[in-house]
Design a protein around this motif. Structure first.
Motif, mmCIF file in Angstrom:
data_model
loop_
_atom_site.group_PDB
_atom_site.id
_atom_site.type_symbol
_atom_site.label_atom_id
_atom_site.label_comp_id
_atom_site.label_asym_id
_atom_site.label_seq_id
_atom_site.Cartn_x
_atom_site.Cartn_y
_atom_site.Cartn_z
ATOM 1 N N TYR A 44 1.754 6.376 9.734
ATOM 2 C CA TYR A 44 1.382 6.743 8.362
ATOM 3 C C TYR A 44 0.409 7.921 8.364
ATOM 4 O O TYR A 44 0.570 8.881 7.612
ATOM 5 C CB TYR A 44 0.758 5.557 7.612
ATOM 6 C CG TYR A 44 1.701 4.404 7.399
ATOM 7 C CD1 TYR A 44 3.028 4.617 7.019
ATOM 8 C CD2 TYR A 44 1.294 3.092 7.573
ATOM 9 C CE1 TYR A 44 3.903 3.563 6.834
ATOM 10 C CE2 TYR A 44 2.171 2.026 7.384
ATOM 11 C CZ TYR A 44 3.464 2.269 7.021
ATOM 12 O OH TYR A 44 4.334 1.233 6.842
ATOM 13 N N ASP A 115 -7.390 7.371 -2.287
ATOM 14 C CA ASP A 115 -6.470 6.227 -2.185
ATOM 15 C C ASP A 115 -6.535 5.384 -3.460
ATOM 16 O O ASP A 115 -5.663 4.547 -3.692
ATOM 17 C CB ASP A 115 -6.851 5.337 -0.985
ATOM 18 C CG ASP A 115 -5.878 5.502 0.178
ATOM 19 O OD1 ASP A 115 -4.736 5.958 -0.064
ATOM 20 O OD2 ASP A 115 -6.256 5.160 1.315
ATOM 21 N N THR A 136 0.561 4.314 -4.083
ATOM 22 C CA THR A 136 1.910 3.732 -4.165
ATOM 23 C C THR A 136 2.342 3.475 -5.612
ATOM 24 O O THR A 136 3.428 3.913 -6.016
ATOM 25 C CB THR A 136 1.999 2.461 -3.287
ATOM 26 O OG1 THR A 136 1.630 2.822 -1.956
ATOM 27 C CG2 THR A 136 3.387 1.881 -3.279
ATOM 28 N N ILE A 140 5.479 5.324 -7.580
ATOM 29 C CA ILE A 140 6.593 4.577 -8.194
ATOM 30 C C ILE A 140 6.817 5.066 -9.629
ATOM 31 O O ILE A 140 7.953 5.310 -10.047
ATOM 32 C CB ILE A 140 6.295 3.058 -8.161
ATOM 33 C CG1 ILE A 140 6.338 2.551 -6.716
ATOM 34 C CG2 ILE A 140 7.280 2.281 -9.038
ATOM 35 C CD1 ILE A 140 5.837 1.136 -6.515
ATOM 36 N N VAL A 165 -0.955 -2.435 -4.588
ATOM 37 C CA VAL A 165 0.386 -2.184 -5.133
ATOM 38 C C VAL A 165 0.619 -2.957 -6.439
ATOM 39 O O VAL A 165 0.582 -2.385 -7.534
ATOM 40 C CB VAL A 165 1.517 -2.512 -4.128
ATOM 41 C CG1 VAL A 165 2.858 -2.020 -4.692
ATOM 42 C CG2 VAL A 165 1.294 -1.899 -2.759
ATOM 43 N N ALA A 205 7.127 -5.993 -3.819
ATOM 44 C CA ALA A 205 6.006 -5.562 -2.958
ATOM 45 C C ALA A 205 5.440 -6.806 -2.294
ATOM 46 O O ALA A 205 4.375 -7.299 -2.647
ATOM 47 C CB ALA A 205 4.954 -4.842 -3.795
ATOM 48 N N VAL A 226 9.282 -1.724 -2.302
ATOM 49 C CA VAL A 226 8.042 -1.186 -1.712
ATOM 50 C C VAL A 226 7.883 -1.656 -0.259
ATOM 51 O O VAL A 226 7.243 -1.000 0.556
ATOM 52 C CB VAL A 226 6.807 -1.632 -2.545
ATOM 53 C CG1 VAL A 226 5.537 -0.971 -2.027
ATOM 54 C CG2 VAL A 226 6.993 -1.300 -4.022
ATOM 55 N N THR A 228 7.714 -2.488 3.515
ATOM 56 C CA THR A 228 7.976 -1.742 4.752
ATOM 57 C C THR A 228 7.492 -2.612 5.900
ATOM 58 O O THR A 228 6.323 -2.557 6.264
ATOM 59 C CB THR A 228 7.219 -0.391 4.799
ATOM 60 O OG1 THR A 228 5.864 -0.624 4.393
ATOM 61 C CG2 THR A 228 7.841 0.662 3.931
ATOM 62 N N VAL A 265 10.094 4.682 -1.609
ATOM 63 C CA VAL A 265 8.708 4.700 -2.098
ATOM 64 C C VAL A 265 7.752 5.376 -1.094
ATOM 65 O O VAL A 265 6.813 6.077 -1.497
ATOM 66 C CB VAL A 265 8.241 3.245 -2.404
ATOM 67 C CG1 VAL A 265 6.767 3.202 -2.742
ATOM 68 C CG2 VAL A 265 9.077 2.654 -3.536
ATOM 69 N N GLY A 266 7.998 5.189 0.186
ATOM 70 C CA GLY A 266 7.091 5.700 1.229
ATOM 71 C C GLY A 266 6.714 7.166 1.069
ATOM 72 O O GLY A 266 5.523 7.501 0.968
ATOM 73 N N THR A 269 4.427 7.817 -1.848
ATOM 74 C CA THR A 269 3.041 7.388 -1.673
ATOM 75 C C THR A 269 2.216 8.546 -1.113
ATOM 76 O O THR A 269 1.111 8.826 -1.575
ATOM 77 C CB THR A 269 2.999 6.168 -0.715
ATOM 78 O OG1 THR A 269 3.709 5.099 -1.330
ATOM 79 C CG2 THR A 269 1.588 5.724 -0.427
#
Ligand code: NAP
Length: 284
Positions: A44, A115, A136, A140, A165, A205, A226, A228, A265-266, A269
Motif C-alpha cells: 500500500y 487519511d 476509502t 467510493i 470505511v 466492507a 471494499v 481486500t 475501490v483500491g 482510495t
C-alpha cells in the motif's frame, strides 16, 4: 453488467490533480510512516509513494522496525506536525500490538490528517462541515458520481461499521447532496440477507473473502466491494492475491454495476489521499 473501473477512473483523477500541481508554486508534500514489514502495508505504501510521483507531489517515507516504541512513534508524529515542509502525512495501519493506534491517530494534527482518521475530522464530517474525509469512503462516492449511479432516495446498504470505511461512508451517503437512505449492517445484524436484498447500492466492507453471494442481492444492484484480503495463490509470482468480500463471478450476473478486486475501490482510495494532500497544501 458494467464493470466500475477504479483503475481507469483513478488515472483520470490523477491527471486532473497533476494539472493542478503544475499551476502551484510548490509541490504538495505527503509523508508516510511505515512500521515493520507487513506485506500488505509495504504494498500500500509503495503504491502511495508511486502515485505521489505520478502527480508531481513530493513524498517521503519514514520507516521503523516492529519494535519501535510508542513514545518514539509519537515523537515522529509531533515532528511531522511541526514540519512546515510537510502538507499531510499518514501512519500506515495496522500498527504492532504494543502501540495504541488510537493514541497515534489522535496525536496527528487534524490539519495534516489526510487519511481523515482523526476524531476532529470524523466529527466535522458528521456535522456536515468541511473536513478531510477518510480516503476509502471518499473514493467510493467519487466512483458512484463518475459512473452516474443514482443515489437520491436509493437504499444503500453497507456491511461493516469500521471508523475508516463503513461508518464514515454511511454519513457521506446520507448527506444532503447524495441523499441515499442508508442501512449499516455488522456482525450482530439479524436477517442480513433480507436487508441486503433490498439494496439498490450494496457496499461490502467486511474483510471476509466471497462473503456476499448471489442470493444476497437483487437484480440490477450496484455493488461496491471494499474487501481486500490477501490469500495464498499459485497463480501469481508473489504467491499471494487479493480477494474481495463479494463472490464476483456469481454476483456480477445479477448486478448492473460492480467493482472488481483488485482494480476497483483500491486505486480510488489512493486518489482520495492525493486529493486530501492537495487540499491540505492549498489550505496552508
Ligand atoms: P474492520 O474494521 O475489521 O470491520 C469489519 C466490519 O465487518 C465490522 O464492522 C464487522 O462487524 C463487520 N462484519 C464482520 N463479520 C461480519 C458478518 N458475518 N456479518 C456482517 N458484518 C460483519 O474492517 P475495515 O477496516 O472496515 O476493512 C474491511 C475490509 O476492507 C478489509 O478487507 C480491508 O482490507 C478492506 N479495506 C480496503 C480498502 C481499500 O482501499 N480497498 C481500504 C480499507 C479497508 P462488527 O463491527 O460487529 O465487528
Amino acid at each position: 453488467m458494467q464493470l466500475i473501473d477504479g483503475k481507469k477512473t483513478s488515472a483520470e483523477i490523477k491527471a486532473e490533480i497533476a494539472e493542478e500541481v503544475k499551476k502551484m508554486n510548490r509541490k504538495p508534500h505527503l509523508a508516510a510512516v511505515l512500521v515493520g514489514h507487513d506485506g500488505g502495508s509495504e504494498t500500500y505504501v509503495a503504491h502511495k509513494i508511486k502515485s505521489c510521483e505520478e502527480v508531481g507531489f513530493k513524498s517521503s517515507l519514514i520507516r521503523f522496525e516492529d519494535d519501535v516504541t510508542e513514545e518514539e512513534l509519537l515523537k515522529t508524529v509531533e515532528k511531522l506536525n511541526n514540519d512546515s515542509d510537510v502538507d499531510g502525512f499518514i501512519v500506515q495501519l495496522p500498527l504492532p500490538k504494543h502501540i495504541d493506534e488510537q493514541k497515534v491517530i489522535e496525536a496527528i494534527d487534524p490539519k495534516k490528517d489526510v487519511d481523515g482518521f482523526h476524531p476532529v475530522n470524523l466529527g466535522r464530517l458528521v456535522a456536515g462541515l468541511d473536513s478531510f474525509v477518510s480516503a476509502t469512503p471518499s473514493g467510493i462516492v467519487d466512483l458512484l458520481k463518475r459512473y452516474n449511479v443514482e443515489t437520491s432516495g436509493k437504499h444503500c446498504v453497507i456491511i461493516g461499521r469500521s471508523n475508516i470505511v463503513g461508518r464514515p461512508l454511511s454519513i457521506l451517503m446520507s448527506q444532503k447532496d447524495i441523499d441515499a437512505t442508508v442501512t449499516v449492517c455488522h456482525s450482530r445484524t439479524e436477517n442480513l440477507k433480507d436487508i441486503t436484498r433490498t439494496a439498490d447500492i450494496l457496499v461490502a466492507a467486511i474483510g471476509r473473502p466471497g462473503f456476499v453471494t448471489a442470493d444476497m442481492v437483487k437484480d440490477g444492484v450496484t455493488v461496491i466491494d471494499v474487501g481486500t484480503t490477501r490469500v495464498k495463490s499459485d497463480q501469481t509470482k508473489s504467491g499471494w492475491k487479493l480477494k474481495g468480500d463479494v463472490d464476483f463471478d456469481e454476483v456480477s450476473k445479477k448486478a448492473s454495476l460492480i467493482t472488481p478486486v483488485p482494480g476497483g475501490v483500491g486505486p480510488m482510495t489512493i486518489c482520495s489521499l492525493l486529493k486530501n494532500t492537495l487540499k491540505a497544501a492549498k489550505q496552508r
